[in-house]
Scaffold this motif. Structure first.
Motif, PDB file in Angstrom:
ATOM      1  N   PRO A  81       0.831  -1.200   0.000  1.00  0.00           N
ATOM      2  CA  PRO A  81       0.000   0.000   0.000  1.00  0.00           C
ATOM      3  C   PRO A  81       0.869   1.255   0.000  1.00  0.00           C
ATOM      4  CG  PRO A  81       0.083  -0.958   2.193  1.00  0.00           C
ATOM      5  CD  PRO A  81       0.785  -1.921   1.282  1.00  0.00           C
ATOM      6  N   GLY A  82       0.310   2.344  -0.464  1.00  0.00           N
ATOM      7  CA  GLY A  82       1.071   3.585  -0.479  1.00  0.00           C
ATOM      8  C   GLY A  82       1.748   3.821  -1.802  1.00  0.00           C
ATOM      9  N   ASP A  83       2.687   4.730  -1.802  1.00  0.00           N
ATOM     10  CA  ASP A  83       3.367   5.196  -3.010  1.00  0.00           C
ATOM     11  C   ASP A  83       4.787   4.637  -3.019  1.00  0.00           C
ATOM     12  OD1 ASP A  83       4.709   6.641  -4.971  1.00  0.00           O
ATOM     13  OD2 ASP A  83       3.559   8.473  -4.602  1.00  0.00           O
ATOM     14  N   GLU A  84       5.007   3.571  -3.799  1.00  0.00           N
ATOM     15  CA  GLU A  84       6.322   2.923  -3.799  1.00  0.00           C
ATOM     16  C   GLU A  84       7.409   3.842  -4.337  1.00  0.00           C
ATOM     17  OE1 GLU A  84       6.726  -1.275  -4.812  1.00  0.00           O
ATOM     18  OE2 GLU A  84       4.552  -1.357  -5.101  1.00  0.00           O
ATOM     19  N   HIS A 130       5.093   1.229   7.173  1.00  0.00           N
ATOM     20  CA  HIS A 130       3.872   0.412   7.156  1.00  0.00           C
ATOM     21  C   HIS A 130       3.600  -0.396   8.418  1.00  0.00           C
ATOM     22  CE1 HIS A 130       3.403   1.321   2.910  1.00  0.00           C
ATOM     23  NE2 HIS A 130       4.681   1.021   2.732  1.00  0.00           N
ATOM     24  N   ARG A 377       8.702  -4.704  -1.800  1.00  0.00           N
ATOM     25  CA  ARG A 377       7.609  -5.653  -1.958  1.00  0.00           C
ATOM     26  C   ARG A 377       7.914  -6.962  -1.240  1.00  0.00           C
ATOM     27  NH1 ARG A 377       4.760  -7.550  -7.685  1.00  0.00           N
ATOM     28  NH2 ARG A 377       3.453  -9.198  -6.771  1.00  0.00           N
ATOM     29  N   LYS A 384       4.253  -8.678   6.720  1.00  0.00           N
ATOM     30  CA  LYS A 384       2.818  -8.945   6.821  1.00  0.00           C
ATOM     31  C   LYS A 384       2.582 -10.380   7.276  1.00  0.00           C
ATOM     32  CE  LYS A 384      -1.482  -8.066   4.276  1.00  0.00           C
ATOM     33  NZ  LYS A 384      -2.195  -9.340   4.424  1.00  0.00           N
ATOM     34  N   ARG A 466       2.649   9.017   7.023  1.00  0.00           N
ATOM     35  CA  ARG A 466       2.709   7.590   7.330  1.00  0.00           C
ATOM     36  C   ARG A 466       2.950   7.363   8.824  1.00  0.00           C
ATOM     37  NH1 ARG A 466      -0.077   5.173   5.830  1.00  0.00           N
ATOM     38  NH2 ARG A 466       0.970   3.264   6.485  1.00  0.00           N
TER      39      ARG A 466
END
Length: 900
Positions: A81-84, A130, A377, A384, A466
Motif C-alpha cells: 500500500p502507499g506510493d512505492e 507500514h 515488496r 505482513k 505515514r
C-alpha cells in the motif's frame, strides 16, 4: 543373499503398522518417482507433503530446512500500500545522508559504519512506512531493537523528519559539546529517541524475547493491555553466533510469543569476513529457529530471479543454490558475468543451457543487485506474514548485500565494516544511482553535502503522514508523566527496628520477609515483580508460591505433586513471580524489561531479582551495564553473599568480588548491609528515590544492589543514634562505642575504630570484646553499609573542589574526631573497603578475603583468609604497635595465643 524386500533395521518402529500393505504402496510410490523423475523430484514431493501435513495440524516432526529460495513466492506477495516511488525517494535520501554523516565525521577520526545500513535500508524503511507503531496512541507502541551499526540510517531518517538538524548530524560520535549523537542506540545519551541499547551484541535478541514476554505478563496480570504492541528485533547474521542471541529461542516458542519478530539481516558478512564461509548461514539459522518452534520466513531473492526460477524445470538451479557456500556468493557479487557463467552455471548441463538464455546484464542484475532484502515488496510480504502469524514468534531471514548502493569498492568486500568514508567521486556515482538532485557544485571544498528535499516537500509530508497514521514518530522513547508511587506504610519497615531477640535470622530471610509485607500493600503491592533463577527455595521464598503464584501463560495444567501442602507449587496465568529456571541471563533480561516499564509502557514496576551473588555480576555484568544504559530501576539482591559464608560450596560459589564489579557501574548503588533494620532502611530509601519523591538533584534512573547473607544470627535492635538513617543510606554510621557495648576501658587505653560491612561486623563485634578483655584496647564498631557510596560521595566532593567549591566527603565527616587508627574488614577482597582509604584522615588498614574460595566450615574459611575475630585482634594490635600505643611483643603473643 539379502532379501531386498526384507524390512531393514532402520525401518523398524515401536508403533505397530496397522496396514503394512498401504505402507508398502506409499514406499513403492516413492521408489517409482525416484526412478522415473530422479531423487530431487522425490525429495521435492516429500517436502511438499510434509508441509501439507504440518499445515493440516498432523503431528509430525517439523521440516527443519527448506530450499534456498523465498518462503513467499512472487505470485503470493501482497501489493504494497502507499506510493512505492515516493518511498524509494525517501530511502534514497536516507541512504545518502547516512553515508554523508559518517564520511564527514571521519575527518575527526571518530569512526562510524556505512555498510550495515546500506544493506538493511529497506528492512527499516518498510517497517517505518507500514508496520512500526508509535507511542502517541496507547503510550506503548511497538518496541524496536535497532541493530547498532545501522544507527546512521536511523539518524538520517530523523533528520529528514525534522527531528534532527545538520549540526547534530555533524556531531555524530562527538557528544562532549552537548549537541552530539551517540554512536549507537543509547537511551542514557539520547533518551527521547532510543529505547534499547543493542551494541553489546547478543543482548538485543535476548532482551527482545523477554520484553515480548513481559508485555504478555503485564496483560495477563491486568496491569496494561499490551495486545497492540509488537517487538521487532533487528539483528545481524554474524551476531547470531553470540550464545545469548539464541539462548531463549525455546522460551519464545513455548510461550507462543507471536508478538515478537526477529529480522536477521543476512548479508553473509561479519566484521572480518564471511559469517559461514564454507557453509550457508541462512540454512543453519532456519534449522535452528524451526527446531526451536519458530515460524521462519526466508526473503532471499529479488524479482530479477523470477525469470531464472521459471526456467528451472529440472530443479538444477535450486540444487546449485543449496550447494554454493556463502563466501562464493560474495565472490559472485564482485566478479563479471563470464566468471559467473563458468563457476555457477558451468558444472551442470541443465544450468549451461539455462545460462545461454540469459544476457550478461541479466546475470549481473541477479547476482550483483537482486536480493529479497533490497525490495520493498519482498520485505512487506515478509512483515505482513510475520504480524499475521499466530501461535509462534517469527524470524525473517532477509538476504542482502553489505554495502549495497555504495559502489563496487564497498559491496561484499571483507573490509567494508572498517571502511568509514566514500570519495567525492564515489558519492557522485551513488547520487546518480539513487537519482538524487544534488549538483556537483554542492560539493564545496570536497565536502559531501547533506541532502534534504525541504520541510514541506512531498517526501517529508508523505513520511510524516505515514508516521501519523501509525501512531507517531519511531523510534522514540517516552516517559509519560506518572504520579510517584505512594510509599508503603512505615509498619513494614519499622518491624525490623526492634531486632529478632534470641531468634537467629539471616539477612536473606529478613529481605524476603520485608518483601512479603510490601507485596501486600494495597497501593503498590501488585507492582512488585519477584524474579528468581530456580533458587526460590534456597532463599526461603517458597511461601510466596501459593500467595503470589508463579507466572505461566498456560496457567497450571497439572495437579502439583505437593498440592496438599501449605506452600504448594502454584503456577497461574496472572502469577506475579517470574521463576526462570537456571538462567541468570534470562532473569536479568526479565529484570531489564520490568525495570524500564515506566518508560516502555508508562507503568512503574518494582522488580527485585534475587540470585546467588557469585552468579550475578560475575556472570551477567554486561547485562547489568545494559540495565544502566537503559535507565532501569529496581533491586538486585545478591544472596548467599560473601566469600566465607556459603559453608561447603567452595571456590565456585564463594563471592569475594561482586562489590568490586558493581562499583564500576555508575548507575549501581551497591550496599552490604549487616543487619535486618539496615536492609529495611535501604529498601525504603530506594523506593522513595526510584519510585517516589526524589530529592532535588537526585537521579532516579539508578538501581540498587544489596548483598545479603545466609548465616542465621541474632538481629540487634536499631540503635538510638542521631542520624542513623542518613548514615545507613550514605554508607557509614557508628554502631556502638566501647562504652555503649558495656566495656569500661582503662584511663588512656589505646583506642581503635573497627569498620565492618555485611556479615563481617559480627567478627568485628567479637574482636571488640576480645580487644577489651584480653588486651586492654577500646574499640568502636562502625557499620559500613556501602563502601562504594562513600567513595562516590568523596569523588563528587573532589570534583566540587576543582570547581572551587568546598565540600567535605561524608566519610570524613562521619569519622571526624574518632580516636585512633581505622581497621576495615569485609567478607570481600580488601579492594572493597580500600576504595575509601584516601579520604580517611586516620591511619588506615584493612582485612579481606582475597584469593579463591575453598570448601570448609565458616570458621575455618575465615581463619584461612585472616578475617575472623582473632585475626582482627592481631591486625588491630599490629596497627597500634606501629603507632607505639601497645607493646610490639603483644602482637607476637596474640598470634601465638590464637594459633595464627
Amino acid at each position: 543373499m539379502t532379501d531386498p524386500n526384507a524390512i531393514q533395521p532402520s525401518e523398524l518402529d515401536q508403533l505397530p503398522d496397522r496396514d503394512p500393505e498401504e505402507t508398502a504402496e506409499w514406499q513403492a510410490s516413492l521408489d517409482a518417482v525416484t526412478k522415473a523423475a530422479g531423487p530431487h523430484r522425490a525429495a521435492y514431493l516429500m517436502r511438499r507433503t510434509l508441509e501439507r501435513a504440518e499445515g493440516a495440524g498432523i503431528a509430525l516432526p517439523k521440516l527443519l530446512e527448506t530450499d534456498y529460495v523465498n518462503s513467499i513466492p512472487t505470485s503470493a506477495e501482497p501489493a504494497v500500500p502507499g506510493d512505492e516511488a515516493m518511498e524509494q525517494r525517501i530511502t534514497a535520501w536516507n541512504r545518502w545522508n547516512a553515508a554523508a554523516m559518517v564520511t564527514r565525521g571521519s575527518k575527526y577520526g571518530v569512526g562510524g559504519h556505512i555498510a550495515t545500513f546500506a544493506s538493511a535500508a529497506w528492512l527499516y524503511e518498510t517497517g517505518f512506512n507500514h508496520f512500526f507503531k508509535g507511542k502517541e496512541a496507547d503510550g506503548s507502541g511497538d518496541q524496536l531493537y535497532i541493530q547498532g551499526h545501522a544507527s546512521p540510517g536511523i539518524y538520517a531518517r530523523a533528520f529528514l523528519d525534522g527531528r534532527l538538524n545538520e549540526e547534530q548530524l555533524d556531531n555524530f560520535r562527538r557528544e562532549a559539546g552537548g549537541n552530539g549523537l551517540p554512536s549507537y542506540p543509547h537511551p542514557r545519551r539520547l533518551p527521547w529517541l532510543w529505547e534499547f541499547p543493542t551494541v553489546s551484541m547478543g543482548l538485543g535478541p535476548l532482551s527482545a524475547i523477554y520484553q515480548a514476554r513481559f508485555n504478555r505478563y503485564l496483560a495477563n496480570r491486568g496491569i496494561k493491555d499490551t495486545a497492540g504492541s509488537h517487538v521487532w528485533a533487528f539483528l545481524g547474521d554474524g551476531e547470531m553466533d553470540e550464545p545469548e542471541s539464541t539462548a531463549a529461542l525455546a522460551l519464545a516458542a513455548r510461550e507462543e510469543l507471536d508478538n515478537l519478530t526477529f529480522v536477521i539481516n543476512c548479508n553473509l558478512q561479519r566484521l572480518d569476513g564471511p559469517v559461514r564461509a564454507n557453509f550457508k548461514i541462512v540454512q543453519e539459522l532456519e534449522a535452528q529457529f524451526r527446531g526451536a518452534g519458530w515460524n521462519v520466513v526466508k526473503t532471499l531473492w529479488g524479482t530479477a530471479w523470477d525469470e531464472l526460477f521459471q526456467l528451472d524445470t529440472t530443479g538444477a538451479l535450486v540444487r546449485r543454490l543449496r550447494q554454493v557456500p556463502d563466501a562464493q556468493i560474495q565472490t559472485y557479487q564482485t566478479r563479471d558475468a563470464a566468471y559467473i557463467r563458468q563457476d555457477f552455471f558451468g558444472g551442470d548441463p541443465a544450468l549451461v543451457e539455462m545460462a545461454k538464455l540469459l544476457s550478461d546484464d541479466k546475470i549481473l542484475e541477479c547476482f550483483h543487485l537482486s536480493r529479497g532484502g533490497h525490495e520493498a515488496r519482498k520485505v512487506f510480504a515478509a512483515y505482513k506474514a510475520a504480524v499475521e502469524h499466530k501461535g509462534a514468534p517469527t524470524v525473517i531471514l532477509a538476504q542482502t548485500v553489505k554495502g549495497h548502493t555504495l559502489g563496487e569498492g564497498f559491496a561484499s568486500k571483507n573490509a567494508n565494516h572498517q571502511m568509514k568514508k566514500l570519495s567525492v567521486d564515489e558519492f557522485k556515482n551513488m547520487r546518480d544511482l539513487l537519482e538524487l538532485p544534488i549538483k556537483d557544485s554542492d560539493f564545496v571544498d570536497g565536502v559531501v553535502p547533506y541532502g534534504h528535499p525541504g520541510a514541506d516537500s512531498p517526501e517529508v509530508r508523505y513520511l510524516q503522514e505515514r508516521r501519523a497514521a501509525l501512531g507517531g514518530p519511531a523510534p522514540a522513547r517516552r516517559v509519560h508523566p506518572v504520579a510517584p508511587l505512594p510509599a508503603p506504610a512505615d509498619k513494614a519497615f519499622a518491624s525490623f527496628d526492634k531486632g529478632s531477640g534470641s531468634q537467629n535470622v539471616a539477612t536473606t530471610m529478613a529481605f524476603v520477609r520485608l518483601v512479603k509485607d510490601l507485596v501486600r500493600d494495597k497501593e503498590t503491592g501488585k507492582r512488585w515483580v519477584p524474579i528468581v533463577p530456580d533458587e526460590a527455595r534456597t532463599f526461603g521464598m517458597e511461601s510466596l508460591f501459593p500467595s503470589l503464584g508463579i507466572y505461566s501463560p498456560k496457567g497450571q495444567t497439572y495437579e502439583p505433586v505437593d498440592r496438599d501442602q501449605l506452600m504448594y507449587y502454584k503456577e497461574a496465568q496472572n502469577g506475579q513471580i517470574l521463576n526462570e529456571g537456571i538462567t541468570e541471563a534470562g532473569s536479568m533480561a526479565d529484570f531489564i524489561a520490568a525495570s524500564t516499564s515506566y518508560a516502555t509502557h508508562g507503568e512503574a514496576m518494582i522488580p527485585f531479582y534475587i540470585f546467588y551473588s557469585m552468579f550475578g555480576w560475575q556472570r551477567t555484568a554486561d547485562q547489568m551495564w545494559q540495565l544502566g544504559d537503559q535507565l532501569g530501576r529496581g533491586f538486585l539482591v545478591g544472596a548467599t553473599a560473601g566469600r566465607t559464608t556459603l559453608t561447603g560450596e567452595g571456590l565456585q560459589h564463594a563471592d569475594g568480588h561482586s562489590p568490586v564489579i558493581a562499583a564500576t557501574n555508575p548507575a549501581a548503588l551497591s550496599y552490604d548491609p549487616a543487619f535486618a533494620y539496615e536492609v529495611a532502611a535501604i529498601v525504603k530509601d530506594g523506593l522513595r528515590r526510584m519510585y517516589g519523591e526524589a530529592a532535588p538533584g537526585e537521579d532516579q534512573n539508578v538501581f540498587y544492589y544489596l548483598t545479603v547473607y545466609n548465616e542465621p544470627l541474632p538481629q540487634p535492635a536499631k540503635p538510638s543514634v542521631d542520624g542513623i538513617d542518613e548514615g545507613i543510606v550514605k554508607g557509614l554510621y557508628r554502631f556502638n562505642t566501647a562504652e555503649s557495648a558495656g566495656i569500661t576501658p582503662a584511663a588512656n587505653a589505646p583506642r581503635i575504630q573497627l569498620l565492618g560491612s555485611g556479615t563481617a561486623i559480627h567478627w568485628a563485634l567479637k574482636a571488640q570484646q576480645l580487644l577489651a578483655e584480653e588486651w586492654g584496647v577500646a574499640a568502636d564498631v562502625w557499620s559500613a553499609t556501602s563502601w562504594s557510596e562513600l567513595r562516590r560521595d568523596a569523588l563528587e566532593a573532589d570534583e566540587a573542589l576543582l570547581r572551587g567549591e568546598e565540600r567535605v566527603p561524608f566519610v570524613r565527616q562521619a569519622l571526624q574526631g574518632a580516636e585512633g587508627p581505622v581497621l576495615a574488614v569485609s567478607d570481600y577482597m580488601r579492594q572493597v573497603p580500600d576504595q575509601i582509604a584516601q579520604w580517611v584522615e586516620q591511619d588506615w588498614s584493612s582485612l579481606g578475603a582475597d584469593g579463591f574460595g575453598l570448601s570448609d566450615t565458616r570458621e575455618a574459611a575465615r581463619r584461612h583468609f585472616g578475617v575472623d575475630a582473632e585475626s582482627i585482634v592481631v591486625a588491630a594490635l599490629a596497627q597500634l604497635a606501629g603507632r607505639g600505643e601497645v607493646k610490639a611483643a603483644s602482637v607476637k603473643e596474640a598470634r601465638e595465643k590464637y594459633g595464627l
